[in-house]
Design an enzyme around this catalytic site. Structure first.
Site, PDB file in Angstrom:
ATOM      1  NE  ARG A  23      -1.721   1.641   3.614  1.00  0.00           N
ATOM      2  CZ  ARG A  23      -2.664   2.101   4.435  1.00  0.00           C
ATOM      3  NH1 ARG A  23      -3.209   1.298   5.335  1.00  0.00           N
ATOM      4  NH2 ARG A  23      -3.081   3.340   4.348  1.00  0.00           N
ATOM      5  CD  GLU A 203       2.569  10.465  -2.193  1.00  0.00           C
ATOM      6  OE1 GLU A 203       1.719  10.098  -3.022  1.00  0.00           O
ATOM      7  OE2 GLU A 203       3.054  11.609  -2.142  1.00  0.00           O
ATOM      8  CG  ASN A 204       7.311   7.642  -4.447  1.00  0.00           C
ATOM      9  OD1 ASN A 204       6.575   6.923  -5.124  1.00  0.00           O
ATOM     10  ND2 ASN A 204       7.320   8.966  -4.549  1.00  0.00           N
ATOM     11  NE  ARG A 205       6.695   0.491   0.877  1.00  0.00           N
ATOM     12  CZ  ARG A 205       5.393   0.544   0.591  1.00  0.00           C
ATOM     13  NH1 ARG A 205       4.815   1.739   0.424  1.00  0.00           N
ATOM     14  NH2 ARG A 205       4.672  -0.539   0.483  1.00  0.00           N
ATOM     15  CG  LEU A 206      11.707   8.292  -0.818  1.00  0.00           C
ATOM     16  CD1 LEU A 206      11.877   9.512  -1.721  1.00  0.00           C
ATOM     17  CD2 LEU A 206      13.069   7.661  -0.545  1.00  0.00           C
TER      18      LEU A 206
END
Length: 226
Positions: A23, A203-206
């Site tokens: 997710r 977001e974007n795993r950052l």
């Protein structure tokens, strides 16, 4: 017999492609100028938000302990208090977690508030609370929980469920008509934190990760890469 690794007997749902389960985190981030310089106050802020969000047992936390030779174990316990001195939970002093703490007091805590896309990690040293603190908390427990503390020989084998229920019935008769005192083998631990990390999904795993580490009488804060 089936071959090793066979899917026979495994429920269909358990064979779902785990690599595809993901997710995106889209809630607000955690910036240095928006975080309290004191990690206990920052934890209190996040904890209040978890309470207001109506999360199920927001005070649930994973407690990780280890034996002196490094064998780890983890379980979920309930936070029952926190302040500048640390994080408090209560348990049976004869159980596995307590035996490991007494032999190796270095522990870790993890709070996971998935609906808020947040985690808090705590590393520190655990020590027993005072008997007065343990007495005061025990007095607030429901009577059934008080009797259950006496009935359970935590982490020891039980012959059956009936054995536990029989012991509970005996204790109900023993303490009928009078207050239940705190068992001498039951009480609290306080985890004095040395490192507290706040994790906010992005977001974007950052993801945002702010780590507070003890430095003298205060705290040093640093941003960690995700």
């Amino acid at each position: 017999m089936g071959r090793s690794g066979s899917k026979k007997g495994v429920p269909e749902g358990a064979r779902r492609d785990l690599a595809g389960l993901r997710r995106e985190y889209t809630r607000a981030g955690l910036a240095e100028d928006g975080a309290d310089p004191d990690p206990i106050r920052q934890f209190g802020r996040w904890f209040e938000e978890a309470l207001r969000a109506g999360l199920y047992e927001p005070n649930a936390m994973v407690l990780a302990t280890a034996t002196p030779d490094g064998r780890p174990s983890a379980r979920t316990v309930l936070l029952k208090g926190f302040d500048e001195r640390g994080f408090v939970f209560y348990t049976n002093y004869g159980g596995r977690k307590s035996r490991e703490i007494e032999a190796n007091p270095r522990v870790a805590l993890l709070f996971y508030w998935g609906e808020l896309e947040r985690q808090v990690r705590v590393e520190g040293t655990a020590g027993r609370t005072s008997e007065e603190e343990s007495d005061a908390y025990f007095a607030t427990r429901p009577r059934g929980s008080q009797l259950g503390a006496w009935a359970s020989r935590q982490s020891e084998p039980a012959e059956s469920r009936e054995e536990l229920e029989r012991r509970l019935a005996e204790l109900e008769r023993r303490f009928e008509g009078r207050p239940v005192p705190r068992p001498p083998f039951w009480g609290g631990y306080r985890v004095r934190p040395e490192r507290i990390e706040f994790w906010q999904g992005r977001e974007n795993r950052l993801h945002d990760r702010l780590l507070y580490a003890r430095e003298g009488p205060g705290w040093r804060r640093v941003r960690l890469q995700p």
